[in-house]
Design a protein around this motif. Sequence first.
Motif, PDB file in Angstrom:
ATOM      1  N   UNK A 143      10.724  86.414  59.909  1.00 20.99           N
ATOM      2  CA  UNK A 143      10.971  87.892  60.017  1.00 20.99           C
ATOM      3  C   UNK A 143      12.266  88.165  59.588  1.00 20.99           C
ATOM      4  N   UNK A 144      13.455  87.025  59.313  1.00 23.81           N
ATOM      5  CA  UNK A 144      14.599  87.507  58.416  1.00 23.81           C
ATOM      6  C   UNK A 144      14.018  87.387  57.021  1.00 23.81           C
ATOM      7  N   UNK A 145      13.367  88.630  56.844  1.00 27.74           N
ATOM      8  CA  UNK A 145      13.007  88.762  55.199  1.00 27.74           C
ATOM      9  C   UNK A 145      12.479  87.558  54.539  1.00 27.74           C
ATOM     10  N   UNK A 146      11.192  87.281  55.169  1.00 25.84           N
ATOM     11  CA  UNK A 146      10.436  86.092  54.642  1.00 25.84           C
ATOM     12  C   UNK A 146      11.175  84.761  54.526  1.00 25.84           C
ATOM     13  N   UNK A 147      11.947  84.631  55.704  1.00 28.40           N
ATOM     14  CA  UNK A 147      12.725  83.354  55.884  1.00 28.40           C
ATOM     15  C   UNK A 147      14.044  83.235  55.298  1.00 28.40           C
ATOM     16  N   UNK A 148      14.757  84.338  54.619  1.00 27.85           N
ATOM     17  CA  UNK A 148      15.968  84.270  53.782  1.00 27.85           C
ATOM     18  C   UNK A 148      16.803  83.918  55.022  1.00 27.85           C
ATOM     19  N   UNK A 149      17.054  84.258  56.114  1.00 28.14           N
ATOM     20  CA  UNK A 149      18.258  83.870  57.081  1.00 28.14           C
ATOM     21  C   UNK A 149      17.971  82.571  57.101  1.00 28.14           C
ATOM     22  N   UNK A 150      16.809  82.015  57.466  1.00 30.49           N
ATOM     23  CA  UNK A 150      16.843  80.536  57.820  1.00 30.49           C
ATOM     24  C   UNK A 150      17.222  79.686  56.472  1.00 30.49           C
ATOM     25  N   UNK A 151      16.584  80.090  55.278  1.00 26.97           N
ATOM     26  CA  UNK A 151      16.614  79.251  54.167  1.00 26.97           C
ATOM     27  C   UNK A 151      18.014  79.247  53.538  1.00 26.97           C
ATOM     28  N   UNK A 152      18.683  80.339  53.960  1.00 33.71           N
ATOM     29  CA  UNK A 152      20.165  80.294  53.406  1.00 33.71           C
ATOM     30  C   UNK A 152      21.177  79.388  54.234  1.00 33.71           C
ATOM     31  N   UNK A 153      20.713  78.733  55.352  1.00 33.31           N
ATOM     32  CA  UNK A 153      21.355  78.042  56.268  1.00 33.31           C
ATOM     33  C   UNK A 153      20.633  76.617  56.419  1.00 33.31           C
ATOM     34  N   UNK A 154      19.934  76.320  55.564  1.00 33.53           N
ATOM     35  CA  UNK A 154      19.006  75.076  55.693  1.00 33.53           C
ATOM     36  C   UNK A 154      19.824  73.700  55.280  1.00 33.53           C
ATOM     37  N   UNK A 155      21.108  73.830  54.716  1.00 36.20           N
ATOM     38  CA  UNK A 155      22.216  72.835  54.882  1.00 36.20           C
ATOM     39  C   UNK A 155      22.357  72.368  55.967  1.00 36.20           C
ATOM     40  N   UNK A 156      21.964  73.016  57.123  1.00 36.59           N
ATOM     41  CA  UNK A 156      22.507  72.609  58.592  1.00 36.59           C
ATOM     42  C   UNK A 156      21.556  71.699  58.959  1.00 36.59           C
ATOM     43  N   UNK A 157      20.045  71.872  58.539  1.00 37.68           N
ATOM     44  CA  UNK A 157      19.081  70.984  59.236  1.00 37.68           C
ATOM     45  C   UNK A 157      18.056  70.848  58.217  1.00 37.68           C
ATOM     46  N   UNK A 158      18.228  70.624  57.096  1.00 35.68           N
ATOM     47  CA  UNK A 158      17.212  70.159  55.896  1.00 35.68           C
ATOM     48  C   UNK A 158      17.943  69.422  54.925  1.00 35.68           C
TER      49      UNK A 158
END
Length: 342
Positions: A93-108
């Motif tokens: 729901x964050x713009x097709x994942x942009x909110x998550x993907x912009x923070x993936x250095x924390x957990x990917x």
Amino acid sequence: GAPGAWSSVRVLPAAPAAPDRFRFCHFGDSGVTAPAGWVRDGVMTVQPDFVIIAGDLSYADGDQPVWDEWFQQMQPLMATVPVMASPGNHENKDANGRGYLSRTTHFEPPGARGWYSFDYGRMHFVASTGGAFAADLRLPAEILWLEQDLARAALRRAAGEIDFIVFFNHFTIWTDQEGRSPNDPLLVVLLEQILLRYGVDLVVVGHDHIYQRSHKMAYGRPAENGYVQITQGAGGKSMRGFDPISEWSASAERRYSFCEYDVEPERVMLRTWAVDDTANERAGGLELIDELSIGLRNLVFRNRAAASPRGSAELLPDIEAIRRNTLARNRRDCPADGHTHR
């Protein structure tokens, strides 16, 4: 950070080069609620080597300051152990994942887009989006990558290099909650067929806001050579009930909780700890509500699961229908008006 608002400097110790024994924890569907803090504190009590969060981390749903609030709440845990994650429908729901993907250095790992794999000790972990980001048109590439990765892992297990294969994503393969996603039978059948072909041992998921463990199963029925699905969506957001429980279910609890996995050569011990009482009020400590010991597959099975990977012609004949169904699911679960919270 900003002037006067930087966090303290924290250092995570490096993992041993080849640990024979280790411990990891797993939960999903966290949010910024009080029970999410109880789960965080419980995980810190058992001192795992790392943590898996199986999707729906912050429930920001496009409101970016909620991510800041979630990271503040999780900081005591994330400042002490690595946290690996997979995205869920609320990350979409964050713009097709942009909110998550912009923070993936924390957990990917670097370069991951919600799907990646890694080894820890003699265990291989595979993370998937479960189609959460289907709108970015990478689902076919992810499915082909999953086939290749699991084929290599199964071959390594047959050769004695690893003992177990763990698949994690947000969505359940099977659920006892009527109407719950994935609601895309073609994608479910394809993913499960891949997991069974290469003999995945554990399927670690969230999404349903309960705890439920399956017997070894395949195609919705108990099966000696199947996988064990661990649904741990009781990470704090809210609690749901059960529809009639299926024959594949071995344990089902409506408790805020997390899973602890003690891994040693040729054996995994699962313990599930509740952080609340039966009324879902905060408890004074941890309560053991489920446990299971899982042993190494026999040599015949390991050799049979070391199959050759298949190509797109065999794996993806229905990919356009899968893409349409998955996009429809994602829009239905997280509509633009924001009224659906699953």
